[in-house]
Scaffold this active site. Sequence first.
Site, PDB file in Angstrom:
ATOM      1  CB  THR A  26     -20.047   4.059  44.773  1.00  0.00           C
ATOM      2  OG1 THR A  26     -21.479   3.527  46.092  1.00  0.00           O
ATOM      3  CG2 THR A  26     -20.764   5.310  45.174  1.00  0.00           C
TER       4      THR A  26
ATOM      5  CB  SER B 173     -28.410   7.683  49.200  1.00  0.00           C
ATOM      6  OG  SER B 173     -27.139   7.424  48.884  1.00  0.00           O
TER       7      SER B 173
END
Length: 587
Positions: free
Chosen positions: A396, A467
Amino acid sequence: MSVPTHGAPRALFASLSSSRIARAAVLCAAFGVLAGGAVAPAPALAKTAPPKPALDASAVAVPDRYSADTAQQIFAAGGNAVDAAVAIAFTLAVTRPDAGNIGGGGFMTLFMDGKPYFLDYRERAPQQATRDTYLDDKGNLVPGMSVVGHRAVGVPGTVEGMWEAQQRFGKLKWKQVLAPAIRYATDGFEVDPSLQQRRDAAAKNFAGKTNFDAYFSGLKAGATFRQPELAQTLSRIAGDGGREFYEGRTADQIARQMYGHGLVTKQDLIQYKAVWRQPLSADWNGYRVITAPPPSSGGIGLIQMLKMKADLKPAFDGIELNSAPYIHLIAQIEDRVFADRQRYLGDPDAEKVPAAKLIDDAYLAQRAGEVKPDEVPGATPVKAGLGDALPEKAQTTHFSVVDKWGNAVSNTYTLNGDFGAGVVVDGGGFLLNDAMDDFVTKPGSESAGGVSGAEANTVAPGRRPLSSMTPTLLLKDNKVALVIGTPGGSRILTSIFQVMTNLYDFNMAPTDALAAMRFHHQLLPQKTIYFEPFHPVTGELAEQLKAMGYTLEEQSFNGDVQLIRVEGTAPEPAADPRGVGVGRVIR
Ligand code: DON
């Protein structure tokens, strides 16, 4: 915040829905808006006084030098924080293909013209996905299926997210913000050694399973890496607008890549929409925290940690930062955060998520009251606090932006694992995510990042996977005081928490707050404290923690926090020393 930095036509776009593009064309003509979302000089705007700067300068904290240069160009062209953010995101899709992306998704927390906003452009499960998609005939999880290869891919949200944000708040033409990325894809960029390391590790995982190497074998430290197919894709998106990815030639390329192997169809792409949500907010330490709501678990977890620590002030008094007793108290707080996450959280559009209850002051005071400084780790099993179950994955990337008008963007987006599912869209030149692994692929099982979950996060058509991404802002007197975020899966919220407490409870300077040791604990595996290679837990501290009953484990991932602190009118950006990021003040 002073004068609005965008005019009537932009506000108008904000209220347009997806089929909005066609309708927008008609409306645009009436309001002087050009195809592609650019605003033509309107006589009404020309009479408006130019916005008065609220800060001494704009600033960015970004994960590589190329995206810092991009931001500089965008600000020089008169762009605002959203223009810079969108240009950074597209640049990172070229220069950081391990994490930057157009084939993934993410979250953006914004503060524009004095108001907070949150944009959810998380990937969604394809319509063909069900709770049994990753199970074999006997109901066992098929190892790796949700992590590597075509079936791991969720419907990407990044391009739609960037399009939405830029159409609503940007000042520049859409084409202008894509131009730097197209240049890096066409002319190439010099590969950093850390990027090659990540490539080498990922290539082993993908070997024989995906077409990763056909596109990315050239990522060699020091070499110039060019991506002509990606340059064409970005040029199409620049010319035709964000929906090109979902409805145009790029959508056809994705559908073709998936056909017979994966679950994503053209129909899934056509149906994809980013969602504006109400950000979570809470008061803490004299600041207003503005952070990510579900389908992120991170904002809830961050607020829970900050508030429980504040409630436990007497217990923390006199305890040294990152000492064994400090880590023990924080670990007990984290047990409670992760117990709640695991039990209650999922896509708020599919499941009822008790977000307000989970950050309620009285509830958190009660949960803080369960923390016992002298209790042996694991002595009392920690259950979810509202009655009546997390792993995840580390790639990420995060960037933080403020502009001189006082607007701010905190953006975290992801392919999930390094280089996502390892599947490159043939002809399109970009990688697709493995976000499907953020679902509970088998109830009771853990994701690759080590978090488990319950019913609310099982696979269902159209659902968004839970998430941990937590792009966050702090406001003081309704002005931006901090922009912060990081990659790291479930380490995201615990990393942000630690840097925030370093800054505001321990009064550290941003660079010191970032350089300080970080640790992680998340209920399961019980009694385990993860430490990082950047700042290992050794010597006396390690012995003390082991004597308390903890197991110490090195995690492979270090985190890469990018922050900007604003005090008065001076932005102070700082990039995590664990990565190759850049903090830059741009005048
Ligand atoms: O959305 C999530 O929580 C994960 N897909 C994020 C993965 C991540 O942060 C990996 N970073 N190193």
